[in-house]
Enzyme design. Structure first.
Site, PDB file in Angstrom:
ATOM      1  N   LYS A  45     -10.893  -0.692  10.179  1.00  0.00           N
ATOM      2  CA  LYS A  45     -11.015  -1.876   9.327  1.00  0.00           C
ATOM      3  C   LYS A  45     -11.394  -3.108  10.140  1.00  0.00           C
ATOM      4  CE  LYS A  45      -7.470  -0.332   6.030  1.00  0.00           C
ATOM      5  NZ  LYS A  45      -8.228   0.196   4.877  1.00  0.00           N
ATOM      6  N   CYS A 104      -4.537   1.800  -3.911  1.00  0.00           N
ATOM      7  CA  CYS A 104      -3.366   2.409  -3.267  1.00  0.00           C
ATOM      8  C   CYS A 104      -2.113   1.565  -3.389  1.00  0.00           C
ATOM      9  CB  CYS A 104      -3.627   2.729  -1.797  1.00  0.00           C
ATOM     10  SG  CYS A 104      -4.785   4.061  -1.574  1.00  0.00           S
ATOM     11  N   GLN A 145      -4.608  -5.315   6.895  1.00  0.00           N
ATOM     12  CA  GLN A 145      -5.541  -6.293   6.316  1.00  0.00           C
ATOM     13  C   GLN A 145      -5.461  -7.646   7.003  1.00  0.00           C
ATOM     14  OE1 GLN A 145      -7.777  -5.348   4.299  1.00  0.00           O
ATOM     15  NE2 GLN A 145      -6.951  -3.392   3.584  1.00  0.00           N
ATOM     16  N   HIS A 200       0.866  -1.183   0.000  1.00  0.00           N
ATOM     17  CA  HIS A 200       0.000   0.000   0.000  1.00  0.00           C
ATOM     18  C   HIS A 200       0.905   1.237   0.000  1.00  0.00           C
ATOM     19  CE1 HIS A 200      -2.822   2.917   1.727  1.00  0.00           C
ATOM     20  NE2 HIS A 200      -3.800   2.090   1.424  1.00  0.00           N
TER      21      HIS A 200
END
Lengths: 409, 142
Positions: A225, A363, A202, A123
């Site tokens: 997230k 991104c 993530q 990212h």
């Protein structure tokens, strides 16, 4: 018993937003941000409506409650990661955490004779801070070669040199969803005296993390997230490293004493990095979010998302027009294109059918050279998604070539 | 072009300008052109827009780069509309186009094929794509 339909009832969003463009709403943009359960919203409201005071040394009961919650949250995060409380720094999110490592460690200790190793699928937030380190110190940023979209220990071994001082990688790629062999990478790197920073944006929301077992030196993630609010995140760092680092924010709450001769005595980590009023509502929300995820069980979340991903691959594979870029990745991220249709046009078509996905480069602007496409569509799942929602995606994509329907129906 | 053209024809016009744009190219004599780079955090489009002026007259317009169907077709159609127009005429056309996109009153008599984008409001996230070329041209001829 894990039941996504039962869990969905905890989310006011799904109650309030049932339709988009006249169709059942399907939220498949969880890698960008997740929905918030009532428990998290209640916790934020609890702060603002019942316990609104600043932290740090308010000599009254309500201020003490806030200090107590900050402390409890740090404690909860330390158990979530299996680390010491002093190794948990509150930040605004993964981006700030990574910038803090790059500024506080990279710019302070790296030199023109050093190398930083990253990958093309990182990212922007795990690339640009290192470019800044390079600009300021002359250290070189090098890239690991990807093998079928994956980062392997073998390629890392090939990419390092005697100059490599730090490796910074996403534990799970936000585009392709592959997991890296983080524990093996840390073990190998440490044998060579190299530090490892893990971008867990993530991974932390979707799988169990044990920083002691992994033995990474730094680890960063975001609250929003993982069902928490925006504007709050965590930097984990080994205490000895945090202790040597500089804070890029200084001011109220991070010092013990200073004089008119510019002499300052800063607090020890983590407070050293937490100048200014903390995002207290964010901390209340993060506390509730981590408790919520712990109650579901991170293993249950991970297993169910894998099940959803496998189901999606099975459903979409019969559609010959769909190009899937990450069939064998283990997490709930599905990256694809519809043959002959520009990703953003297809994403608009999905919007017109009620489905929220993201198109673009996600991104990770360097990865598209590798994938040989200017953009992809990403559907990313979370524990509250269902197989019925994937059925809706598959059905809508049967007519995915008619992307202008979005404008004319 | 009458505003009553049906949706089928509108779709065909968009697809035609997307799959075989007339003006999607980097000009050979690039130094004769004004150039502007247009991109956005909200979409993938990343294009250069070129305009060649002869005093007050636009003698050529083109664009190149990565662009979706909506931005490609809209920019291509607008290039068609402004070539051989004066700056003032072109500005009038672009203003009418933007008025249409933003659901204001507009003079449809100058928009010709650009009328196919009258439904853009239905997909608000794509207004950027339908205006990226227009905004680039406006910057170059203002």
């Amino acid at each position: 018993m894990f039941d996504p339909n039962k869990l969905r009832k905890d989310f006011p969003f799904f109650e309030n937003v049932k339709k988009m463009q006249g169709n059942n709403l399907v939220y498949f943009d969880n890698a960008a941000t997740t929905q918030k359960p009532r428990q998290v919203l209640d916790s934020i409201i609890q702060y603002y409506s019942k316990e609104n005071a600043n932290s740090h040394r308010g000599d009254y009961d309500i201020a003490h409650l806030v200090d107590d919650k900050v402390d409890k949250t740090r404690d909860l995060v330390s158990k979530f990661l299996n680390c010491d409380k002093r190794e948990v720094v509150f930040t605004s999110g993964t981006t700030m955490s990574l910038n803090l490592i790059a500024y506080g460690y990279g710019q302070k200790f790296l030199t023109k004779d050093d190398e930083i190793l990253i990958s093309e699928e990182e990212h922007s937030s795990n690339i640009l801070p290192w470019y800044e380190v390079s600009k300021k110190t002359g250290a070189k940023v090098k890239f690991i070669r990807l093998v079928d979209g994956k980062i392997t220990l073998e390629e890392i071994k090939k990419a390092i040199s005697s100059k490599t001082k730090l490796i910074s990688l996403a534990q799970v790629s936000n585009v392709l969803g592959y997991k890296i062999p983080a524990k093996e990478i840390c073990k190998f790197a440490h044998e060579k005296g190299i530090l490892v920073s893990i971008d867990a944006a993530q991974s932390a929301p979707h799988m169990k993390i044990d920083v002691k077992d992994m033995d990474c030196d730094f680890l960063s993630f975001s609250g929003h997230k993982m069902c928490g609010p925006t504007g709050i995140g965590i930097l984990y760092g080994k205490f000895e490293l945090l202790n040597r680092m500089d804070s890029f924010l200084v001011g109220g709450g991070n010092n013990i004493t200073y004089d008119t001769g510019c002499n300052v005595s800063y607090l020890y980590p983590p407070e050293k990095f937490e100048a200014g009023t903390l995002n207290l509502a964010g901390i209340y929300g993060l506390y509730a979010a981590i408790k919520y995820l712990n109650d579901i069980g991170l293993d249950n979340i991970e297993n169910y998302e894998k099940e959803l991903k496998d189901y999606a691959i099975k459903k979409l594979s019969s559609n010959k027009n769909i190009i899937i870029y990450n069939k064998d990745s283990e997490t709930g991220i599905l990256t694809f294109n519809y043959n002959g249709v520009f990703a953003q046009d297809e994403a608009t078509y999905l919007n017109s059918k009620g489905i929220c996905v993201r198109s673009g480069q996600h991104c990770a602007k360097l990865l598209n050279d590798y994938l040989k496409t200017p953009a992809t569509i990403r559907a990313s799942f979370y524990f509250y998604n269902t197989k019925q929602e994937i059925d809706q995606l598959a059905k809508v994509l049967e007519n995915g070539g008619n992307f202008l329907d979005a404008y004319f129906n | 072009m009458p505003t009553s053209i049906n949706d089928k024809l509108k779709r065909e016009i968009i697809i035609d300008h997307y799959s075989s744009p007339r003006h999607k190219k980097t000009p050979e004599n690039i130094n004769d052109y004004q150039k502007i780079h247009m991109d956005s955090v909200s979409c993938i489009d990343n294009i250069y827009v070129y305009v060649k002026l002869d005093n007050d007259k636009i003698v050529d317009a083109c664009f190149d780069g990565v662009a979706c169907a909506i931005s490609t077709a809209s920019t291509d159609i607008l290039c068609d509309l402004i070539i051989n127009k004066t700056k003032a005429e072109a500005n009038y056309i672009l203003t009418q186009y933007l008025n249409m996109i933003y659901e204001k009153d507009f003079d449809d008599s100058v928009l010709d094929e650009a009328i196919v984008f009258s439904n853009t409001y239905k997909q608000a996230a794509r207004i950027k794509c339908a205006t990226i070329g227009c905004n680039g041209i406006e910057e170059l001829i203002k």
